[in-house]
Motif scaffolding. Structure first.
Motif, PDB file in Angstrom:
ATOM      1  N   ARG A 141     -35.546 -27.401  -6.889  1.00  0.00           N
ATOM      2  CA  ARG A 141     -36.704 -28.249  -6.586  1.00  0.00           C
ATOM      3  C   ARG A 141     -36.328 -29.716  -6.434  1.00  0.00           C
ATOM      4  NH1 ARG A 141     -42.239 -26.425  -5.757  1.00  0.00           N
ATOM      5  NH2 ARG A 141     -42.411 -24.381  -6.689  1.00  0.00           N
ATOM      6  N   ILE A 142     -35.226 -30.129  -7.060  1.00  0.00           N
ATOM      7  CA  ILE A 142     -34.831 -31.546  -6.959  1.00  0.00           C
ATOM      8  C   ILE A 142     -33.561 -31.715  -6.123  1.00  0.00           C
ATOM      9  CG2 ILE A 142     -36.012 -32.315  -9.050  1.00  0.00           C
ATOM     10  CD1 ILE A 142     -33.305 -32.146 -10.506  1.00  0.00           C
ATOM     11  N   GLY A 143     -33.255 -30.700  -5.300  1.00  0.00           N
ATOM     12  CA  GLY A 143     -32.247 -30.880  -4.285  1.00  0.00           C
ATOM     13  C   GLY A 143     -30.854 -30.400  -4.575  1.00  0.00           C
ATOM     14  N   LEU A 144     -30.601 -29.759  -5.719  1.00  0.00           N
ATOM     15  CA  LEU A 144     -29.267 -29.246  -5.989  1.00  0.00           C
ATOM     16  C   LEU A 144     -29.027 -27.966  -5.191  1.00  0.00           C
ATOM     17  CD1 LEU A 144     -29.613 -31.243  -8.431  1.00  0.00           C
ATOM     18  CD2 LEU A 144     -28.157 -29.664  -9.719  1.00  0.00           C
ATOM     19  N   ARG A 145     -27.810 -27.817  -4.712  1.00  0.00           N
ATOM     20  CA  ARG A 145     -27.417 -26.563  -4.067  1.00  0.00           C
ATOM     21  C   ARG A 145     -27.025 -25.603  -5.182  1.00  0.00           C
ATOM     22  NH1 ARG A 145     -22.926 -27.030   0.194  1.00  0.00           N
ATOM     23  NH2 ARG A 145     -23.596 -24.867   0.476  1.00  0.00           N
ATOM     24  N   VAL A 146     -27.947 -24.736  -5.527  1.00  0.00           N
ATOM     25  CA  VAL A 146     -27.776 -23.928  -6.735  1.00  0.00           C
ATOM     26  C   VAL A 146     -28.105 -22.473  -6.475  1.00  0.00           C
ATOM     27  CG1 VAL A 146     -30.123 -24.538  -7.470  1.00  0.00           C
ATOM     28  CG2 VAL A 146     -28.494 -23.719  -9.168  1.00  0.00           C
ATOM     29  N   ASP A 147     -27.386 -21.597  -7.161  1.00  0.00           N
ATOM     30  CA  ASP A 147     -27.680 -20.174  -7.109  1.00  0.00           C
ATOM     31  C   ASP A 147     -27.531 -19.607  -8.517  1.00  0.00           C
ATOM     32  OD1 ASP A 147     -28.402 -17.738  -6.122  1.00  0.00           O
ATOM     33  OD2 ASP A 147     -26.604 -17.425  -4.910  1.00  0.00           O
ATOM     34  N   ALA A 148     -28.137 -18.451  -8.735  1.00  0.00           N
ATOM     35  CA  ALA A 148     -28.024 -17.766 -10.024  1.00  0.00           C
ATOM     36  C   ALA A 148     -27.613 -16.328  -9.778  1.00  0.00           C
ATOM     37  CB  ALA A 148     -29.350 -17.811 -10.784  1.00  0.00           C
ATOM     38  N   ALA A 149     -26.676 -15.839 -10.553  1.00  0.00           N
ATOM     39  CA  ALA A 149     -26.218 -14.443 -10.434  1.00  0.00           C
ATOM     40  C   ALA A 149     -26.392 -13.755 -11.775  1.00  0.00           C
ATOM     41  CB  ALA A 149     -24.756 -14.400  -9.990  1.00  0.00           C
ATOM     42  N   THR A 150     -27.044 -12.599 -11.755  1.00  0.00           N
ATOM     43  CA  THR A 150     -27.312 -11.868 -12.995  1.00  0.00           C
ATOM     44  C   THR A 150     -26.772 -10.439 -12.964  1.00  0.00           C
ATOM     45  OG1 THR A 150     -29.484 -11.164 -12.173  1.00  0.00           O
ATOM     46  CG2 THR A 150     -29.406 -13.228 -13.404  1.00  0.00           C
ATOM     47  N   ASN A 151     -26.219 -10.036 -11.822  1.00  0.00           N
ATOM     48  CA  ASN A 151     -25.548  -8.747 -11.671  1.00  0.00           C
ATOM     49  C   ASN A 151     -24.051  -8.991 -11.761  1.00  0.00           C
ATOM     50  OD1 ASN A 151     -23.957  -7.006  -9.565  1.00  0.00           O
ATOM     51  ND2 ASN A 151     -25.700  -5.721 -10.163  1.00  0.00           N
ATOM     52  N   ASN A 152     -23.344  -8.189 -12.544  1.00  0.00           N
ATOM     53  CA  ASN A 152     -21.939  -8.502 -12.796  1.00  0.00           C
ATOM     54  C   ASN A 152     -21.087  -8.575 -11.532  1.00  0.00           C
ATOM     55  OD1 ASN A 152     -22.110  -5.702 -12.474  1.00  0.00           O
ATOM     56  ND2 ASN A 152     -20.410  -5.294 -13.882  1.00  0.00           N
ATOM     57  N   HIS A 153     -21.303  -7.696 -10.550  1.00  0.00           N
ATOM     58  CA  HIS A 153     -20.509  -7.741  -9.326  1.00  0.00           C
ATOM     59  C   HIS A 153     -20.761  -9.033  -8.554  1.00  0.00           C
ATOM     60  CE1 HIS A 153     -19.792  -3.090  -9.016  1.00  0.00           C
ATOM     61  NE2 HIS A 153     -19.316  -3.645 -10.121  1.00  0.00           N
TER      62      HIS A 153
ATOM     63  N   THR B 202     -20.602 -12.374 -18.500  1.00  0.00           N
ATOM     64  CA  THR B 202     -20.729 -13.821 -18.331  1.00  0.00           C
ATOM     65  C   THR B 202     -19.427 -14.538 -18.653  1.00  0.00           C
ATOM     66  OG1 THR B 202     -23.054 -13.590 -18.980  1.00  0.00           O
ATOM     67  CG2 THR B 202     -22.154 -15.821 -18.932  1.00  0.00           C
ATOM     68  N   VAL B 203     -18.743 -14.069 -19.683  1.00  0.00           N
ATOM     69  CA  VAL B 203     -17.447 -14.664 -20.047  1.00  0.00           C
ATOM     70  C   VAL B 203     -16.455 -14.490 -18.894  1.00  0.00           C
ATOM     71  CG1 VAL B 203     -15.458 -14.485 -21.593  1.00  0.00           C
ATOM     72  CG2 VAL B 203     -17.771 -14.393 -22.535  1.00  0.00           C
ATOM     73  N   LYS B 204     -16.405 -13.283 -18.304  1.00  0.00           N
ATOM     74  CA  LYS B 204     -15.476 -13.038 -17.205  1.00  0.00           C
ATOM     75  C   LYS B 204     -15.813 -13.906 -15.998  1.00  0.00           C
ATOM     76  CE  LYS B 204     -13.606  -9.470 -14.133  1.00  0.00           C
ATOM     77  NZ  LYS B 204     -13.537  -8.024 -13.802  1.00  0.00           N
TER      78      LYS B 204
ATOM     79  N   MET C 165     -21.869 -11.804  -9.852  1.00  0.00           N
ATOM     80  CA  MET C 165     -21.335 -12.886 -10.677  1.00  0.00           C
ATOM     81  C   MET C 165     -19.850 -13.093 -10.401  1.00  0.00           C
ATOM     82  SD  MET C 165     -23.313 -11.912 -14.232  1.00  0.00           S
ATOM     83  CE  MET C 165     -22.351 -12.935 -15.312  1.00  0.00           C
ATOM     84  N   TYR C 166     -19.093 -11.991 -10.354  1.00  0.00           N
ATOM     85  CA  TYR C 166     -17.647 -12.090 -10.158  1.00  0.00           C
ATOM     86  C   TYR C 166     -17.321 -12.607  -8.757  1.00  0.00           C
ATOM     87  CZ  TYR C 166     -17.752  -8.950 -14.233  1.00  0.00           C
ATOM     88  OH  TYR C 166     -17.998  -8.405 -15.460  1.00  0.00           O
ATOM     89  N   MET C 167     -18.064 -12.144  -7.753  1.00  0.00           N
ATOM     90  CA  MET C 167     -17.807 -12.612  -6.392  1.00  0.00           C
ATOM     91  C   MET C 167     -18.141 -14.092  -6.250  1.00  0.00           C
ATOM     92  SD  MET C 167     -18.881  -9.445  -3.851  1.00  0.00           S
ATOM     93  CE  MET C 167     -20.478  -9.062  -4.589  1.00  0.00           C
ATOM     94  N   GLN C 168     -19.289 -14.488  -6.784  1.00  0.00           N
ATOM     95  CA  GLN C 168     -19.672 -15.907  -6.743  1.00  0.00           C
ATOM     96  C   GLN C 168     -18.637 -16.768  -7.435  1.00  0.00           C
ATOM     97  OE1 GLN C 168     -22.143 -17.620  -5.336  1.00  0.00           O
ATOM     98  NE2 GLN C 168     -24.148 -16.699  -5.666  1.00  0.00           N
ATOM     99  N   ALA C 169     -18.204 -16.326  -8.590  1.00  0.00           N
ATOM    100  CA  ALA C 169     -17.247 -17.106  -9.378  1.00  0.00           C
ATOM    101  C   ALA C 169     -15.912 -17.241  -8.659  1.00  0.00           C
ATOM    102  CB  ALA C 169     -17.046 -16.449 -10.740  1.00  0.00           C
TER     103      ALA C 169
END
Length: 297
Positions: free
Chosen positions: A171-183, A210-212, A185-189
């Motif tokens: 809402r304030i302009g950050l380029r942001v995403d959220a991942a909650t599925n492990n696969h 989340t640690v991985k 999460m790993y690809m995004q990371a």
């Protein structure tokens, strides 16, 4: 002999922060140190009256172990620790503690249960402010303002928190995403790079997914941030910056309301500090995103 994975806290804890800090680091201590911490948390007033020999007897630990425990907290020894603990016990408000520790009784009506929940929320926010490092929080805000991309990682209820933070920061302009599925999460990371910021949310600090993900993001060159209650937990080992949230809760709440409020409180604080840096720009972007959403309704 190492007492825990938690490094010595220097300078020493100030009165008012001792019990909250012990609660946050308890799961990272060895079994012997956990017995000492648990006894202090259960009955701090009695500990202020004990000699080191009495505490040693009550916790079935050696006097040398208690001294090492106190030094881990930044104190010279037990007497030094006991003096500050006595100040904290004498000045803390016990009215909310009584409500917090009480389970819901059959005779409790809506007003009483509501008061217990209110006490939980008040306490968990106070504890979170007590445990948060202002310097760490400021560092996170600076990194987020400069970030090319922000990724939030979390599973379960922490995943819901990650999605909430994504909506707020977008809402304030950050380029942001959220991942909650492990696969995902790993690809995004793995695709992150220097200049990006990864935020891993895990109340326990031991969520394997989340640690991985945070570890992969760090290896990819991103700045990593851990939001957790557990000092010295696995997630803190792969974080450049650690934010500790509170967790003061009774049997009434389980892991629900206290954990959720603590996480949202920290992320809302980050949001407010981001807006504070440049409120005119933040308001302009927020108005633009709000208009975009409203125009589709």
């Amino acid at each position: 002999m190492r007492l825990s994975a938690v490094q010595a806290i220097t300078p020493r804890l100030k009165p008012g922060k001792i019990l909250d800090a012990l609660g946050a680091m308890q799961n990272s201590l060895t079994r012997t140190a956990q017995r000492i911490a648990a006894y202090i948390l259960h009955d701090p007033a009695s500990v202020t009256q004990f000699s080191i020999a009495e505490l040693s007897s009550e916790t079935q630990t050696g006097e040398a172990t208690i001294i090492r425990f106190c030094r881990m907290l930044g104190y010279k020894g037990f007497q030094d620790f006991k003096m500050d603990l006595a100040i904290e016990v004498a000045t803390r408000d016990s009215s909310n503690d009584a409500l917090l520790d009480a389970d819901v009784q059959d005779e409790d009506d809506m007003q009483v249960i509501g008061a217990k929940l209110q006490a939980t929320i008040n306490n968990v926010m106070s504890e979170t402010l007590n445990l948060l490092s202002a310097e760490a929080l400021e560092q996170v805000v600076v990194q987020l303002r400069q970030a090319d991309k922000v990724c939030l990682f979390g599973v379960g209820t922490s995943g819901i928190t990650a999605e909430d933070a994504k909506a707020k920061l977008m809402r304030i302009g950050l380029r942001v995403d959220a991942a909650t599925n492990n696969h995902f999460m790993y690809m995004q990371a793995a695709l992150m790079k220097p200049g990006d910021v990864a935020i891993g949310i895990s109340h326990s600090g031991i969520s394997a997914e989340t640690v991985k993900a945070l570890k992969l993001a760090r290896e990819a060159g991103a700045t990593t941030v851990a939001l957790t209650h557990n000092m010295g937990s696995h997630i803190t080992q792969c974080a450049d910056v650690v934010l500790i949230n509170g967790n003061r809760q009774g049997e009434l709440q389980g892991d629900s309301i206290g954990t959720k409020i603590a996480q949202l409180f920290v992320l809302d604080l980050i949001y407010a500090l981001l807006v504070k840096f440049d409120p005119k720009v933040a308001q302009s972007i927020k108005r633009k995103t709000a208009n975009a959403v409203n125009s589709g309704e």
